[in-house]
Design a protein around this motif. Structure first.
Motif, mmCIF file in Angstrom:
data_model
loop_
_atom_site.group_PDB
_atom_site.id
_atom_site.type_symbol
_atom_site.label_atom_id
_atom_site.label_comp_id
_atom_site.label_asym_id
_atom_site.label_seq_id
_atom_site.Cartn_x
_atom_site.Cartn_y
_atom_site.Cartn_z
ATOM 1 N N PRO A 42 22.055 -30.045 13.880
ATOM 2 C CA PRO A 42 22.063 -31.451 13.426
ATOM 3 C C PRO A 42 20.882 -32.254 13.940
ATOM 4 O O PRO A 42 20.602 -33.334 13.427
ATOM 5 N N ARG A 43 20.164 -31.727 14.922
ATOM 6 C CA ARG A 43 19.025 -32.453 15.486
ATOM 7 C C ARG A 43 17.754 -32.239 14.668
ATOM 8 O O ARG A 43 16.767 -32.949 14.838
ATOM 9 N N LYS A 44 17.777 -31.255 13.783
ATOM 10 C CA LYS A 44 16.601 -30.934 12.975
ATOM 11 C C LYS A 44 16.783 -31.424 11.543
ATOM 12 O O LYS A 44 17.915 -31.516 11.052
ATOM 13 N N PRO A 45 15.694 -31.747 10.842
ATOM 14 C CA PRO A 45 15.792 -32.287 9.471
ATOM 15 C C PRO A 45 16.391 -31.282 8.483
ATOM 16 O O PRO A 45 16.223 -30.068 8.637
ATOM 17 N N ILE A 46 17.085 -31.834 7.491
ATOM 18 C CA ILE A 46 17.764 -31.003 6.491
ATOM 19 C C ILE A 46 17.361 -31.454 5.089
ATOM 20 O O ILE A 46 17.459 -32.629 4.742
ATOM 21 N N LEU A 47 16.912 -30.508 4.291
ATOM 22 C CA LEU A 47 16.589 -30.728 2.884
ATOM 23 C C LEU A 47 17.687 -30.113 2.038
ATOM 24 O O LEU A 47 18.076 -28.968 2.255
ATOM 25 N N MET A 48 18.208 -30.869 1.066
ATOM 26 C CA MET A 48 19.222 -30.329 0.168
ATOM 27 C C MET A 48 18.657 -30.192 -1.239
ATOM 28 O O MET A 48 18.025 -31.113 -1.760
ATOM 29 N N LEU A 49 18.870 -29.037 -1.848
ATOM 30 C CA LEU A 49 18.480 -28.796 -3.241
ATOM 31 C C LEU A 49 19.734 -28.535 -4.055
ATOM 32 O O LEU A 49 20.500 -27.615 -3.756
ATOM 33 N N ALA A 50 19.963 -29.346 -5.072
ATOM 34 C CA ALA A 50 21.092 -29.153 -5.987
ATOM 35 C C ALA A 50 20.582 -28.426 -7.221
ATOM 36 O O ALA A 50 19.733 -28.951 -7.947
ATOM 37 N N THR A 51 21.071 -27.210 -7.467
ATOM 38 C CA THR A 51 20.579 -26.400 -8.571
ATOM 39 C C THR A 51 21.274 -26.748 -9.883
ATOM 40 O O THR A 51 22.229 -27.517 -9.921
ATOM 41 N N GLN A 52 20.793 -26.121 -10.964
ATOM 42 C CA GLN A 52 21.360 -26.305 -12.295
ATOM 43 C C GLN A 52 21.570 -24.940 -12.945
ATOM 44 O O GLN A 52 20.814 -24.000 -12.674
ATOM 45 N N PRO A 53 22.578 -24.790 -13.801
ATOM 46 C CA PRO A 53 22.798 -23.517 -14.502
ATOM 47 C C PRO A 53 21.858 -23.373 -15.689
ATOM 48 O O PRO A 53 21.246 -24.344 -16.130
ATOM 49 N N PHE A 54 21.739 -22.162 -16.205
ATOM 50 C CA PHE A 54 20.926 -21.897 -17.394
ATOM 51 C C PHE A 54 21.456 -20.620 -18.037
ATOM 52 O O PHE A 54 22.262 -19.893 -17.454
ATOM 53 N N HIS A 55 21.012 -20.331 -19.247
ATOM 54 C CA HIS A 55 21.383 -19.081 -19.917
ATOM 55 C C HIS A 55 20.209 -18.110 -19.912
ATOM 56 O O HIS A 55 20.230 -17.091 -19.280
ATOM 57 N N THR A 56 19.143 -18.434 -20.636
ATOM 58 C CA THR A 56 17.962 -17.572 -20.692
ATOM 59 C C THR A 56 16.731 -18.453 -20.757
ATOM 60 O O THR A 56 16.828 -19.671 -20.892
ATOM 61 N N ASN A 57 15.546 -17.827 -20.693
ATOM 62 C CA ASN A 57 14.308 -18.595 -20.805
ATOM 63 C C ASN A 57 14.233 -19.345 -22.130
ATOM 64 O O ASN A 57 13.793 -20.474 -22.207
ATOM 65 N N GLU A 58 14.658 -18.670 -23.211
ATOM 66 C CA GLU A 58 14.506 -19.260 -24.536
ATOM 67 C C GLU A 58 15.569 -20.315 -24.815
ATOM 68 O O GLU A 58 15.332 -21.259 -25.551
ATOM 69 N N HIS A 59 16.737 -20.155 -24.221
ATOM 70 C CA HIS A 59 17.843 -21.042 -24.568
ATOM 71 C C HIS A 59 18.490 -21.604 -23.307
ATOM 72 O O HIS A 59 19.291 -20.943 -22.675
ATOM 73 N N PRO A 60 18.133 -22.830 -22.914
ATOM 74 C CA PRO A 60 18.693 -23.444 -21.730
ATOM 75 C C PRO A 60 20.204 -23.613 -21.854
ATOM 76 O O PRO A 60 20.792 -23.494 -22.921
ATOM 77 N N ASP A 61 20.804 -23.941 -20.740
ATOM 78 C CA ASP A 61 22.254 -24.115 -20.715
ATOM 79 C C ASP A 61 22.674 -25.278 -21.606
ATOM 80 O O ASP A 61 23.632 -25.187 -22.350
ATOM 81 N N PHE A 62 21.965 -26.387 -21.505
ATOM 82 C CA PHE A 62 22.252 -27.531 -22.354
ATOM 83 C C PHE A 62 21.196 -27.596 -23.448
ATOM 84 O O PHE A 62 20.007 -27.608 -23.157
ATOM 85 N N LEU A 63 21.629 -27.643 -24.676
ATOM 86 C CA LEU A 63 20.688 -27.627 -25.791
ATOM 87 C C LEU A 63 19.736 -28.814 -25.722
ATOM 88 O O LEU A 63 20.146 -29.930 -25.475
ATOM 89 N N GLY A 64 18.477 -28.546 -25.956
ATOM 90 C CA GLY A 64 17.493 -29.610 -25.983
ATOM 91 C C GLY A 64 16.937 -29.982 -24.623
ATOM 92 O O GLY A 64 16.167 -30.918 -24.508
ATOM 93 N N THR A 65 17.299 -29.291 -23.552
ATOM 94 C CA THR A 65 16.794 -29.622 -22.234
ATOM 95 C C THR A 65 15.669 -28.678 -21.855
ATOM 96 O O THR A 65 15.502 -27.631 -22.458
ATOM 97 N N PRO A 66 14.897 -29.034 -20.818
ATOM 98 C CA PRO A 66 13.820 -28.158 -20.371
ATOM 99 C C PRO A 66 14.276 -27.174 -19.305
ATOM 100 O O PRO A 66 13.459 -26.463 -18.738
ATOM 101 N N LEU A 67 15.561 -27.147 -18.993
ATOM 102 C CA LEU A 67 16.023 -26.376 -17.844
ATOM 103 C C LEU A 67 16.186 -24.899 -18.174
ATOM 104 O O LEU A 67 17.288 -24.372 -18.268
ATOM 105 N N THR A 68 15.068 -24.221 -18.348
ATOM 106 C CA THR A 68 15.077 -22.795 -18.585
ATOM 107 C C THR A 68 15.059 -22.050 -17.256
ATOM 108 O O THR A 68 14.867 -22.636 -16.195
ATOM 109 N N GLN A 69 15.232 -20.747 -17.337
ATOM 110 C CA GLN A 69 15.201 -19.912 -16.140
ATOM 111 C C GLN A 69 13.878 -20.079 -15.399
ATOM 112 O O GLN A 69 13.841 -20.207 -14.172
ATOM 113 N N GLU A 70 12.786 -20.082 -16.148
ATOM 114 C CA GLU A 70 11.460 -20.216 -15.534
ATOM 115 C C GLU A 70 11.344 -21.515 -14.753
ATOM 116 O O GLU A 70 10.836 -21.538 -13.616
ATOM 117 N N LYS A 71 11.815 -22.607 -15.333
ATOM 118 C CA LYS A 71 11.649 -23.909 -14.703
ATOM 119 C C LYS A 71 12.602 -24.100 -13.532
ATOM 120 O O LYS A 71 12.242 -24.719 -12.525
#
Length: 288
Positions: free
Chosen positions: A150-179
């Protein structure tokens, strides 16, 4: 029914490859949904409510309840599920009234063609009480549970789901596997460059590529891996409260970070930014 290609088009684009998993899941639940319909009709006719209020209409259970209410002429009020980043899932909505967080949310729905008389600004009741969260206490609890200092700094990363590079989890979003991978690596690179920094990697509740994320972490030196913790069971507000900085993509977690007065940053990509309507500042995934 599946022979009609237009059935799986949205704005002229085929969505079958992205929607396939969801549709198959719904079809597998058909017997269960039929039992829900019978139960809902019996309950609604017996109770005869003046209206029905739901916290969201994303899950099949709640969507089915809304449909049953519509059949019986019972008004429904539904609090939108998170920030309306993308039209699909929000418009059209089967509910009588949509309860939104504020003016920016309302404007998004109006732009998508939802009549103004169906939109009510109510705020976000799920965040009531956030001001009472004791961040110092949560930090001690989370650090003890995850084996962090607890004395040292903490960074939190909240991830997002995806399906494949070509087809993100949510249609129309940029959240592909690569990104998504670029976002994870940016956070890990920063952690690697900051010897005292510890990192909490919080999985999305619908995370479907846990091994993908863990494999990325394992590609870093052991010294960096030892400072990373995976969190799936812990509540997101508690993890944010315990952290010093929050990184995320298109997620309402960003607002939770602001409510808890934590420096919070969204990943995005210019020039065609996806999340500018909620934050002018962003982290460029292609230019760290």
């Amino acid at each position: 029914i599946f022979s009609h290609s237009k059935l799986f088009q949205w704005h002229g684009h085929s969505v079958w490859s992205a929607a396939r998993l969801e549709i198959q899941a719904v079809l597998r639940k058909t017997p269960e949904v039929i039992s829900w319909i019978d139960s809902f009709f019996e309950m609604l006719q017996r109770l005869a409510p003046s209206a029905v209020l739901l916290e969201e209409d994303v899950c099949v259970f709640n969507k089915t309840l809304v449909s049953c209410c519509n059949q019986l002429g019972i008004p429904t009020f539904v609090l939108v599920h998170g920030i309306p980043f993308y039209e699909i899932g929000f418009s059209p909505s089967p509910s009588r009234k949509m309860l939104v967080w504020g003016p920016s949310c309302k404007k998004r729905l109006l732009d998508w063609g939802i009549p103004p008389e169906r939109i009510l600004e109510t705020g976000a009741p799920q965040y009531e009480g956030f001001e009472k969260i004791d961040c110092a206490k949560k930090r001690v609890e989370i650090c003890k549970a995850l084996g962090l200092d607890p004395r040292k700094p903490i960074l939190m990363l909240a991830t997002q789901p995806f399906h494949t590079n070509e087809h993100p989890d949510f249609l129309g979003t940029p959240l592909t596997q690569e990104k998504i991978e670029l976002m994870i690596r940016m956070a890990l690179d920063f952690t690697a460059q900051t010897p005292e920094l510890q990192m909490i990697l919080k999985y999305h509740p619908r995370e479907n590529h846990v091994f993908f994320t863990e494999e990325i972490v394992r590609s870093y030196p052991k010294e960096v891996q030892n400072r990373v913790r995976f969190a799936r069971k812990h509540e997101t507000p508690s993890l944010i409260a315990a952290s010093d900085v929050l990184l995320t993509a298109g997620s309402t977690v960003y607002f939770e970070g602001l409510l808890l007065k934590k420096p919070s940053f969204i990943f995005d990509e210019p020039p065609r930014r996806q999340f500018e309507f909620i934050s002018y500042e962003f982290l460029d995934i292609y230019n760290p």
